[in-house]
Write a protein that holds these residues in place. Sequence first.
Motif, PDB file in Angstrom:
ATOM      1  N   THR A  78       0.834  -1.199   0.000  1.00  0.00           N
ATOM      2  CA  THR A  78       0.000   0.000   0.000  1.00  0.00           C
ATOM      3  C   THR A  78       0.871   1.252   0.000  1.00  0.00           C
ATOM      4  O   THR A  78       2.076   1.197   0.247  1.00  0.00           O
ATOM      5  N   TYR A  79       0.226   2.384  -0.269  1.00  0.00           N
ATOM      6  CA  TYR A  79       0.934   3.659  -0.149  1.00  0.00           C
ATOM      7  C   TYR A  79       1.610   3.786   1.213  1.00  0.00           C
ATOM      8  O   TYR A  79       2.737   4.278   1.319  1.00  0.00           O
ATOM      9  N   ILE A 108       5.427   4.955   0.824  1.00  0.00           N
ATOM     10  CA  ILE A 108       5.529   6.392   0.609  1.00  0.00           C
ATOM     11  C   ILE A 108       6.629   7.002   1.476  1.00  0.00           C
ATOM     12  O   ILE A 108       6.852   6.592   2.614  1.00  0.00           O
ATOM     13  N   ASN A 132       9.156   9.872  -3.090  1.00  0.00           N
ATOM     14  CA  ASN A 132       8.046   9.542  -4.000  1.00  0.00           C
ATOM     15  C   ASN A 132       6.707  10.130  -3.584  1.00  0.00           C
ATOM     16  O   ASN A 132       5.692   9.897  -4.259  1.00  0.00           O
ATOM     17  N   ALA A 133       6.670  10.888  -2.498  1.00  0.00           N
ATOM     18  CA  ALA A 133       5.384  11.373  -1.969  1.00  0.00           C
ATOM     19  C   ALA A 133       4.652  12.243  -2.970  1.00  0.00           C
ATOM     20  O   ALA A 133       3.437  12.096  -3.167  1.00  0.00           O
ATOM     21  N   LEU A 178       3.188  10.022  -5.811  1.00  0.00           N
ATOM     22  CA  LEU A 178       2.093   9.177  -5.356  1.00  0.00           C
ATOM     23  C   LEU A 178       0.853  10.005  -5.029  1.00  0.00           C
ATOM     24  O   LEU A 178      -0.281   9.613  -5.370  1.00  0.00           O
ATOM     25  N   ASP A 209      -0.915  11.093  -8.190  1.00  0.00           N
ATOM     26  CA  ASP A 209      -1.744  10.012  -8.729  1.00  0.00           C
ATOM     27  C   ASP A 209      -3.037   9.861  -7.937  1.00  0.00           C
ATOM     28  O   ASP A 209      -4.121   9.680  -8.515  1.00  0.00           O
ATOM     29  N   ALA A 210      -2.929   9.934  -6.626  1.00  0.00           N
ATOM     30  CA  ALA A 210      -4.119   9.783  -5.773  1.00  0.00           C
ATOM     31  C   ALA A 210      -5.101  10.925  -5.988  1.00  0.00           C
ATOM     32  O   ALA A 210      -6.323  10.717  -6.024  1.00  0.00           O
ATOM     33  N   PRO A 262      -3.867   6.546   2.540  1.00  0.00           N
ATOM     34  CA  PRO A 262      -2.732   5.742   2.082  1.00  0.00           C
ATOM     35  C   PRO A 262      -2.846   4.255   2.365  1.00  0.00           C
ATOM     36  O   PRO A 262      -2.324   3.443   1.593  1.00  0.00           O
ATOM     37  N   LEU A 310      -4.757   2.636  -0.614  1.00  0.00           N
ATOM     38  CA  LEU A 310      -4.288   2.906  -1.973  1.00  0.00           C
ATOM     39  C   LEU A 310      -3.018   2.105  -2.219  1.00  0.00           C
ATOM     40  O   LEU A 310      -2.204   1.926  -1.314  1.00  0.00           O
ATOM     41  N   PRO A 336       0.298   1.571  -5.094  1.00  0.00           N
ATOM     42  CA  PRO A 336       0.954   2.080  -6.299  1.00  0.00           C
ATOM     43  C   PRO A 336       0.613   1.209  -7.499  1.00  0.00           C
ATOM     44  O   PRO A 336       0.587  -0.024  -7.400  1.00  0.00           O
ATOM     45  N   PRO A 396      -3.442   4.663  -8.931  1.00  0.00           N
ATOM     46  CA  PRO A 396      -3.420   3.915  -7.671  1.00  0.00           C
ATOM     47  C   PRO A 396      -4.511   2.857  -7.624  1.00  0.00           C
ATOM     48  O   PRO A 396      -5.650   3.091  -8.042  1.00  0.00           O
TER      49      PRO A 396
END
Length: 340
Positions: free
Chosen positions: A110-111, A115, A119-120, A123, A126-127, A204, A207, A209, A214
């Motif tokens: 999961t995120y 995360i 990469n925050a 990500l 995308d969310a 998170p 969700l 990746p 996501p």
Amino acid sequence: MLTTSPPGLFVPVSAASDPRLAALSAWLAQRLAGFTLEPASADASFRRYFRVFHSGGTLIAMDAPPPQEDCRPFVHVAGLLHAAGLNAPQVLAADVERGFLLLSDLGRHTYLEVIGERNANALMADAIGALVRWQASSRPDVLPPYDAVLLGRELDLFPDWYVARHLGLEFTPAQTATWQALRELLIERALAQSQVFVHRDYMPRNLMPGTDGPGVLDFQDAVYGPVSYDVSSLLRDAFLSWPYRLEEQWLFEYWQQARAADVGVPASFERFQTDCDFMGTQRHLKVLGIFARLNYRDGKPRYLTEAPRFVGYIEAAASRTPALAPVARLLVDLHARAGA
């Protein structure tokens, strides 16, 4: 709210030790020539998920025991998410009467597990993009309404479980008056917002990746309600907090995209921030009650350890939005009386 299980731990299928798992295995055997099961995740409800290893790869099996759980909302909302272009599990087989679903597998992580600083932004972008697409597909009379009754029932979890059960207190007459006024205000402000599809736990932990956006999980409680709810859940998470500058940056990015998609956010970003403070406070009070209930009723203590995070969110919202100051004072008074 999904919690991952350690990989590699295989579950023996034994009718004596776990009749539900035995029944699920027999149901799967009618559809797959050969397979093994591994715990994939469990959540704060009665649902369980198993990763199914078979010759064609992996799938996910859901066990949602009736009458505690109902699979039909999951199937319905999965269809809505796919129609909106989101990456949700595909329902490959279903026995809703017995509470069994066979789903596509969106991955292991999961995120919340992956995360970090590097990469925050990607990500979260995308969310946010997926959330706006979901909201832009909204239409009334498709999902249950997030109405005054439901909002109030959620808020009542706070005095019933957090105050009475966890703190061991009853409101004083003055606190009762304060609470009733806050309760009415939070419901009024939520219902005044534009109404859209609401995931209701868009965070998170739910969700994953994915190359196609996501992967979205745990959506069976979706409703039609306030536009600020899901983005508030995403940025003021139950298990992960961000510096306010980042939260504000991502909230602004969401607001810009939502405006462009004609989702129904206010024309003023500052007004939308205030809406999020009111909506977030409703959610945080509800979750304090839910986490206390999980601890005392369901024997799941790990959630209640996150209570200080939610108190912090409420205090921060009250510092920005004066109308919420009474709820921060109420928490201070209650914790002082309880010696917490």
